[in-house]
Motif scaffolding. Structure first.
Motif, PDB file in Angstrom:
ATOM      1  N   THR A 122       0.837  -1.205   0.000  1.00 32.62           N
ATOM      2  CA  THR A 122       0.000   0.000   0.000  1.00 32.62           C
ATOM      3  C   THR A 122       0.869   1.252   0.000  1.00 32.62           C
ATOM      4  O   THR A 122       0.603   2.216  -0.731  1.00 32.62           O
ATOM      5  CB  THR A 122      -0.927   0.006   1.228  1.00 32.62           C
ATOM      6  OG1 THR A 122      -1.749  -1.164   1.206  1.00 32.62           O
ATOM      7  CG2 THR A 122      -1.818   1.238   1.245  1.00 32.62           C
ATOM      8  N   PHE A 157      -2.072   9.994   3.608  1.00 31.60           N
ATOM      9  CA  PHE A 157      -3.214   9.334   2.967  1.00 31.60           C
ATOM     10  C   PHE A 157      -3.217   7.817   3.156  1.00 31.60           C
ATOM     11  O   PHE A 157      -4.185   7.161   2.786  1.00 31.60           O
ATOM     12  CB  PHE A 157      -3.231   9.655   1.468  1.00 31.60           C
ATOM     13  CG  PHE A 157      -3.760  11.023   1.145  1.00 31.60           C
ATOM     14  CD1 PHE A 157      -5.125  11.273   1.135  1.00 31.60           C
ATOM     15  CD2 PHE A 157      -2.889  12.073   0.875  1.00 31.60           C
ATOM     16  CE1 PHE A 157      -5.619  12.535   0.849  1.00 31.60           C
ATOM     17  CE2 PHE A 157      -3.373  13.344   0.583  1.00 31.60           C
ATOM     18  CZ  PHE A 157      -4.744  13.580   0.577  1.00 31.60           C
ATOM     19  N   ARG A 160      -6.137   6.089   4.838  1.00 31.78           N
ATOM     20  CA  ARG A 160      -7.435   6.515   4.277  1.00 31.78           C
ATOM     21  C   ARG A 160      -8.231   7.354   5.295  1.00 31.78           C
ATOM     22  O   ARG A 160      -9.327   6.983   5.695  1.00 31.78           O
ATOM     23  CB  ARG A 160      -8.241   5.292   3.824  1.00 31.78           C
ATOM     24  CG  ARG A 160      -7.570   4.522   2.709  1.00 31.78           C
ATOM     25  CD  ARG A 160      -8.275   3.219   2.394  1.00 31.78           C
ATOM     26  NE  ARG A 160      -8.118   2.245   3.460  1.00 31.78           N
ATOM     27  CZ  ARG A 160      -7.050   1.482   3.636  1.00 31.78           C
ATOM     28  NH1 ARG A 160      -6.037   1.565   2.817  1.00 31.78           N
ATOM     29  NH2 ARG A 160      -6.993   0.609   4.631  1.00 31.78           N
ATOM     30  N   ARG A 162     -10.554  10.190   7.089  1.00 32.03           N
ATOM     31  CA  ARG A 162     -11.774  10.902   6.700  1.00 32.03           C
ATOM     32  C   ARG A 162     -11.516  12.401   6.601  1.00 32.03           C
ATOM     33  O   ARG A 162     -12.181  13.109   5.855  1.00 32.03           O
ATOM     34  CB  ARG A 162     -12.890  10.640   7.715  1.00 32.03           C
ATOM     35  CG  ARG A 162     -13.488   9.244   7.617  1.00 32.03           C
ATOM     36  CD  ARG A 162     -14.577   9.046   8.662  1.00 32.03           C
ATOM     37  NE  ARG A 162     -15.712   9.938   8.450  1.00 32.03           N
ATOM     38  CZ  ARG A 162     -16.689  10.107   9.340  1.00 32.03           C
ATOM     39  NH1 ARG A 162     -16.649   9.466  10.500  1.00 32.03           N
ATOM     40  NH2 ARG A 162     -17.692  10.927   9.078  1.00 32.03           N
ATOM     41  N   ALA A 192      -9.358  10.430  -3.054  1.00 32.91           N
ATOM     42  CA  ALA A 192      -9.738   9.727  -1.822  1.00 32.91           C
ATOM     43  C   ALA A 192     -11.065  10.217  -1.240  1.00 32.91           C
ATOM     44  O   ALA A 192     -11.667   9.531  -0.411  1.00 32.91           O
ATOM     45  CB  ALA A 192      -8.634   9.894  -0.784  1.00 32.91           C
ATOM     46  N   THR A 194     -11.412  12.792   0.702  1.00 31.61           N
ATOM     47  CA  THR A 194     -11.116  13.207   2.077  1.00 31.61           C
ATOM     48  C   THR A 194     -11.521  14.664   2.293  1.00 31.61           C
ATOM     49  O   THR A 194     -11.451  15.469   1.379  1.00 31.61           O
ATOM     50  CB  THR A 194      -9.601  13.057   2.340  1.00 31.61           C
ATOM     51  OG1 THR A 194      -9.202  11.736   2.000  1.00 31.61           O
ATOM     52  CG2 THR A 194      -9.252  13.325   3.785  1.00 31.61           C
TER      53      THR A 194
END
Length: 229
Positions: A122, A157, A160, A162, A192, A194
């Protein structure tokens, strides 16, 4: 639209000798989930203090912060840290990379701390997105300021978040490098979905967001929505 951050009548002061220094006075605003939002003002206006209160890094004297539906005043320090690890990403002016870890390790650490499998894969994917796949095994001291901030972007990031708080993200970069980092920041953020909150003294950067909150002397001067571009 759901509010991811709600700030109500926030006040913060410090005692210096026998004097009280009011840093923030009666600040109220809300941010919709997925919005981009900037906080601007001159040095000493309370911008970074406000960001710290919104992110649960510090506690207000009075008022309330609802972050991701949770009242921060009801949480102890450990619970606030858990909420940050779960929901929040950070980007700082001075990068805050761990000097003894490679770029890849710096990005993968938050995922490894959460026990996620495939953390390295990732992290490498995010380093590719910020154009640093070929620098993944370099240490921060072997990277330029712009490269370090791109590593910090990838790290922010990786879990992930919010909501992402960026405190003067281009403050230590030259104009050209800063513009590239800003473009990456907005591209990654859009992909994303976000919520992005940027503290900056750079009005040109602030105008790239959907909303601008202006502070001066610890007070809120305005909270304006910008027309879509």
């Amino acid at each position: 639209m759901t509010k991811i951050l709600n700030v109500s009548h926030l006040r913060k002061s410090y005692t210096s000798g026998n004097k009280e220094l009011v840093v923030l006075d009666d600040i109220s605003f809300g941010i919709d989930e997925g919005a981009t939002f900037s906080i601007v003002g001159p040095s000493g206006s309370g911008k970074t203090t406000l960001l710290g209160l919104c992110a649960g890094l510090d506690k207000a004297d009075s008022g309330e912060v609802l972050l991701c539906g949770v009242a921060l005043s009801n949480l102890n320090e450990d619970e606030r840290a858990q909420l940050r690890n779960r929901e929040i990403g950070f980007i700082f002016q001075d990068f805050q990379l761990i000097p003894t870890l490679t770029a890849l390790e710096n990005v993968s650490v938050p995922l490894e701390l959460q026990g996620e499998k495939g953390a390295s894969a990732t992290a490498m994917e995010l380093l590719k997105k910020v154009g640093l796949a070929d620098r993944s095994h370099h240490y921060p001291s072997q990277l330029s300021g712009g490269e370090q901030q791109r590593v910090a972007l990838a790290r922010a990031f990786c879990n992930r978040p919010r909501i992402l708080f960026a405190d003067e993200p281009t403050g230590n970069l030259d104009e050209e490098t800063g513009n590239k980092v800003v473009q990456l920041l907005f591209d990654l953020n859009k992909e994303a979905g976000t919520t992005l909150v940027i503290v900056t003294h750079d009005l040109e950067l602030a105008r790239k967001t959907q909303h601008i909150l202006r502070l001066k002397g610890g007070k809120m001067l305005s909270n304006e929505s910008l027309p879509s571009t």
